[in-house]
Design a protein around this motif. Structure first.
Motif, PDB file in Angstrom:
ATOM      1  N   GLY A 138      30.365  71.051  -8.767  1.00 30.85           N
ATOM      2  CA  GLY A 138      31.004  70.429  -7.651  1.00 30.85           C
ATOM      3  C   GLY A 138      29.893  69.677  -6.816  1.00 30.85           C
ATOM      4  O   GLY A 138      30.270  68.965  -5.801  1.00 30.85           O
ATOM      5  N   GLN A 139      28.666  69.868  -6.777  1.00 29.31           N
ATOM      6  CA  GLN A 139      27.722  69.096  -6.457  1.00 29.31           C
ATOM      7  C   GLN A 139      27.591  67.709  -6.976  1.00 29.31           C
ATOM      8  O   GLN A 139      26.452  67.369  -7.664  1.00 29.31           O
ATOM      9  N   ALA A 140      28.384  66.888  -7.088  1.00 33.22           N
ATOM     10  CA  ALA A 140      28.767  65.724  -7.561  1.00 33.22           C
ATOM     11  C   ALA A 140      29.699  64.840  -7.023  1.00 33.22           C
ATOM     12  O   ALA A 140      30.621  65.309  -6.057  1.00 33.22           O
ATOM     13  N   GLU A 141      29.624  63.497  -7.413  1.00 31.83           N
ATOM     14  CA  GLU A 141      30.697  62.648  -6.947  1.00 31.83           C
ATOM     15  C   GLU A 141      32.103  62.808  -7.072  1.00 31.83           C
ATOM     16  O   GLU A 141      33.076  62.886  -6.261  1.00 31.83           O
ATOM     17  N   TYR A 142      32.290  63.503  -8.502  1.00 31.68           N
ATOM     18  CA  TYR A 142      33.468  63.781  -8.926  1.00 31.68           C
ATOM     19  C   TYR A 142      33.401  64.993  -9.724  1.00 31.68           C
ATOM     20  O   TYR A 142      32.377  65.529 -10.143  1.00 31.68           O
ATOM     21  N   VAL A 143      34.582  65.667  -9.703  1.00 32.79           N
ATOM     22  CA  VAL A 143      34.704  66.679 -10.500  1.00 32.79           C
ATOM     23  C   VAL A 143      35.881  67.093 -11.065  1.00 32.79           C
ATOM     24  O   VAL A 143      37.067  66.859 -10.930  1.00 32.79           O
ATOM     25  N   ARG A 144      36.077  67.633 -12.310  1.00 34.21           N
ATOM     26  CA  ARG A 144      37.198  67.906 -13.207  1.00 34.21           C
ATOM     27  C   ARG A 144      37.609  69.378 -12.670  1.00 34.21           C
ATOM     28  O   ARG A 144      36.674  70.270 -12.876  1.00 34.21           O
TER      29      ARG A 144
END
Length: 390
Positions: A138-144
């Motif tokens: 989750g250190q991202a712009e979006y996450v599944r």
């Protein structure tokens, strides 16, 4: 989309990666608003957790906004603000039915790898190696988010992003660590490590009725926060831990001891030097000085609670003390979903202020430097929150 990716030992970077998308009807895609760097992320950074591959997206503490859901997620809608627990859990298997969500039998597609290490596999975890599923973190712009009908919890309008963020991991982890101590009225609890989990364990032990909590660390800023949380403080660089705990408990020892440090413990003396050499040579995967000390310190018939992360093999664990002192040892990855709702209630009632541990707020571009700062305890760093909201 942009994401924080593991690029090797002591190296993380920001990369362009494929956009998160729905794969299964029970998936949701979350636009991440806030994420955090966890102490257990440092074990990945330092190369002590097997199964990492270059380009893996890091992070298991995050919250955000739902942007898309599969047909099997009736509980969420686009626009909902949610916090996501780090264990990925199906909600249907034997362990999920027992609310032991971190032991889910269906969420780790690489269970055979985990079984080779531990005999049985735990659940899959966001951003925490292919041993635990290889899921993007989750250190991202979006996450599944898989099994989104089970994990994410909606956040009340009156609660801030930062108040909710730590329900993803460290607040439930500290609470479960204290709950595992079976605290009785009048008990004394000793907590090794005043990082985020240790601080929440201190707060939780007080909430659960501990008469005294003794916090053990060496960094003044961490000990200061522990004191604010209601603990007596013990700086192990100034006092001998075992002797001091005996003296402060009338010779009996604490009723319960919490190891909130884990596999990269810092200690003193010959045994610590032995552990550092063996760990560097990969002859053991842990530096278990704290768990040894907790076992030695705990009173007869007491409980040792271990929320600190251990991944493999450790030497010279004093099993003789465990047996002859009739100790109970309780551990495990946190069953976060079990605790999210009641702890959210405690936040709303003002019983816990999770934001008190935050020392640094940064953007994504600053994350690589923040990993090193956090690991090296620079700039009085205790907890880093990453702002991803646009």
């Amino acid at each position: 989309m942009r994401a924080v990716c593991w690029q090797g030992v002591h190296k993380v970077g920001i990369e362009e990666v494929p956009d998160a998308r729905l794969i299964n009807p029970r998936d949701a895609v979350i636009k991440v608003r806030k994420a955090a760097i966890c102490g257990s992320d440092l074990h990945l950074y330092d190369g002590y957790v097997p199964g990492m591959m270059r380009g893996d997206i890091l992070g298991h503490e995050f919250m955000g906004e739902v942007v898309e859901t599969g047909s099997g997620v009736p509980n969420l809608s686009p626009g909902d603000r949610v916090v996501v627990p780090f264990p990925i859990s199906c909600g249907n298997c034997f362990f999920c039915s027992q609310e032991m969500y971190s032991l889910c039998e269906n969420s780790n597609p690489n269970a055979r790898l985990a079984e080779k290490f531990w005999g049985h596999s735990p659940c899959g975890i966001f951003g925490y190696s292919h041993l635990l599923g290889g899921y993007a973190g989750g250190q991202a712009e979006y996450v599944r988010v898989p099994f989104a009908d089970v994990g994410p919890m909606k956040i009340p309008d009156a609660m801030s992003d930062e108040q909710a963020l730590f329900l993803s991991d460290i607040l439930p982890t500290g609470y479960m660590a204290a709950e595992n101590c079976n605290i009785q009225e009048g008990d004394t609890v000793a907590v090794w490590g005043c990082g985020p989990v240790g601080l929440f364990a201190i707060m939780s032990a007080k909430l659960l009725g501990a008469a005294r909590v003794i916090a053990i660390d060496r960094f003044p800023e961490r000990l200061s926060l522990a004191h604010r949380a209601g603990a007596e403080i013990l700086n192990y660089e100034e006092m001998d831990t075992l002797e001091t705990l005996r003296e402060w408990t009338g010779g009996r020892g604490p009723d319960a001891c919490i190891d909130a440090v884990g596999m990269e413990a810092h200690m003193h003396g010959v045994q610590h030097a032995y552990d550092k050499v063996k760990q560097a040579l990969r002859l053991e995967t842990e530096r278990p000085g704290v768990v040894r000390e907790a076992i030695q310190a705990c009173r007869n018939g007491g409980t040792v609670s271990v929320p600190g992360v251990y991944g493999g093999l450790a030497d010279k664990i004093p099993l003789g003390a465990v047996v002859n002192k009739a100790l109970t040892i309780k551990s495990g990855q946190t069953h976060v979903q079990r605790y999210m709702k009641p702890l959210m209630g405690r936040i709303e009632n003002g019983e816990i202020d999770p934001t008190m541990i935050i020392t640094h707020r940064i953007g994504m571009d600053d994350v690589p430097d923040a990993y090193q700062m956090f690991r090296d305890k620079e700039d009085d760093c205790i907890k880093v929150v990453v702002n991803l909201a646009s």
